[in-house]
Design a protein around this motif. Sequence first.
Motif, PDB file in Angstrom:
ATOM      1  N   LEU A 234       0.821  -1.226   0.000  1.00  0.00           N
ATOM      2  CA  LEU A 234       0.000   0.000   0.000  1.00  0.00           C
ATOM      3  C   LEU A 234       0.845   1.262   0.000  1.00  0.00           C
ATOM      4  O   LEU A 234       0.383   2.314  -0.434  1.00  0.00           O
TER       5      LEU A 234
ATOM      6  N   TRP B  41      -1.451   3.338  -5.491  1.00  0.00           N
ATOM      7  CA  TRP B  41      -2.719   2.954  -4.878  1.00  0.00           C
ATOM      8  C   TRP B  41      -3.586   4.158  -4.561  1.00  0.00           C
ATOM      9  O   TRP B  41      -4.816   4.080  -4.611  1.00  0.00           O
ATOM     10  N   ALA B  42      -2.956   5.276  -4.215  1.00  0.00           N
ATOM     11  CA  ALA B  42      -3.712   6.482  -3.860  1.00  0.00           C
ATOM     12  C   ALA B  42      -4.674   6.865  -4.987  1.00  0.00           C
ATOM     13  O   ALA B  42      -5.845   7.190  -4.757  1.00  0.00           O
TER      14      ALA B  42
ATOM     15  N   ARG C 263      -5.957   4.939  -7.166  1.00  0.00           N
ATOM     16  CA  ARG C 263      -7.051   3.971  -7.286  1.00  0.00           C
ATOM     17  C   ARG C 263      -8.114   4.203  -6.210  1.00  0.00           C
ATOM     18  O   ARG C 263      -9.306   4.021  -6.475  1.00  0.00           O
ATOM     19  N   PHE C 264      -7.658   4.613  -5.011  1.00  0.00           N
ATOM     20  CA  PHE C 264      -8.641   4.911  -3.951  1.00  0.00           C
ATOM     21  C   PHE C 264      -9.495   6.109  -4.368  1.00  0.00           C
ATOM     22  O   PHE C 264     -10.701   6.140  -4.127  1.00  0.00           O
TER      23      PHE C 264
ATOM     24  N   ILE D 299     -12.078   4.949  -6.647  1.00  0.00           N
ATOM     25  CA  ILE D 299     -13.196   4.283  -5.955  1.00  0.00           C
ATOM     26  C   ILE D 299     -14.171   5.337  -5.437  1.00  0.00           C
ATOM     27  O   ILE D 299     -15.390   5.230  -5.616  1.00  0.00           O
TER      28      ILE D 299
ATOM     29  N   PRO E  15     -14.555  -0.993  -4.710  1.00  0.00           N
ATOM     30  CA  PRO E  15     -13.544  -1.433  -3.731  1.00  0.00           C
ATOM     31  C   PRO E  15     -13.230  -2.921  -3.822  1.00  0.00           C
ATOM     32  O   PRO E  15     -12.130  -3.338  -3.477  1.00  0.00           O
TER      33      PRO E  15
ATOM     34  N   VAL F 237     -10.524  -3.512  -6.475  1.00  0.00           N
ATOM     35  CA  VAL F 237      -9.229  -2.986  -6.030  1.00  0.00           C
ATOM     36  C   VAL F 237      -8.660  -3.897  -4.930  1.00  0.00           C
ATOM     37  O   VAL F 237      -7.469  -4.216  -4.920  1.00  0.00           O
TER      38      VAL F 237
END
Length: 325
Positions: free
Chosen positions: A290, A295-296, A298-299, A302, A309, A312
């Motif tokens: 993480l 990843w940021a 992708r969040f 979401i 979620p 992911v």
Amino acid sequence: LTGARREASATELVERLLAGERLALARLISLVERDAPGARQALQCLYPSTGRARLVGITGPPGSGKSTLTTGLAQALRAREQRVGIVAIDPTSPYTGGAVLGDRVRMMALYADPHVFIRSMATRGVLGGLARHTLDVVQILDAFGKDVILVETVGVGQDEVEIARAADTTLVVGVPNLGDGIQAIKAGILEIADILVVNKADLPGAARLVTELRTMLHLSPPSPAAWVPPIQETVATDGRGIDDLLTQIDRHGAYLLASGAGAERRAGRAQRQVRAIVDDRLQRRVGEVLARADWAARFARIAARAEDPYAVAEDLVSEVLHDGD
Ligand SMILES: Nc1nc2c(ncn2[C@@H]2O[C@H](COP(=O)(O)OP(=O)(O)OP(=O)(O)O)[C@@H](O)[C@H]2O)c(=O)[nH]1
Ligand SMILES: [Mg+2]
């Protein structure tokens, strides 16, 4: 290079510990508490030398006299020439100050005894699970040659219950007139009691608490029914009932051996320990994966409903499982 040097020093510490050096014991415990490099390897080296000590958990509400009782038990065990380890999971440890004078005097005598080793563990700031760390420390004391290891925990949190569950014999300590005392005992910790201790039996209300506990045991009989937890009254401050308590602990030990419940319990402990180690490693791995910046984004996707979620999470899991170390 530093890695190799550290490994060597952990191995050397293990050798010194197995040779009976107290300083090595203290240093190895610190190493394990800090999750320092080499700690896991040291524990692995030690493992074949463990399994001999009896692990006794002492749990109950704050102020019920667990530390005083632990001190008394340790003294009684020393009188029987047993080597004792004490692990206190205690945010306000009287072993390290804060205790009233009378309590401290008793504890000082224990501190002076070379066959007693006392370790207080803070509940805060522990990396990873408290239960796992406590078991690691217990294992080190076991390998060092302690005959009995007493683990004191305030019976409130999940960690504490987990630690109590790991013991061969668990004492649940209640006191009269605590108001919610019986509630505290009922709240999930009665079921883990192998022996019920009514401490502060010098105070009024002790007989009533004994009756209440006896009724409770009748209403919800313990399983396995082969062992009905005895109720032992004690006055930890003057030692009354301590020898009888020790006799009950021995009785429970004999029951564990004869019934096979002891082996079952230890296998259960091993299973939880393996799971805790796996959980811990997975958590770390997830954290590492993480930490990567991608990843940021992708969040954020979401949140904007551009992704869900579940998908992911699926990607995260496969990265955790398949990405090389
Ligand atoms: N009257 C009486 N007081 C006791 C007895 N046992 C312990 N105490 C007192 O109760 C207080 C709390 O004792 P501790 O042994 O520190 O209790 P504890 O359960 O370890 O407390 P925490 O670790 O803070 O949860 C101390 O002042 C003890 O002297 C007893 O049998 N009778
Ligand atoms: Mg205490």
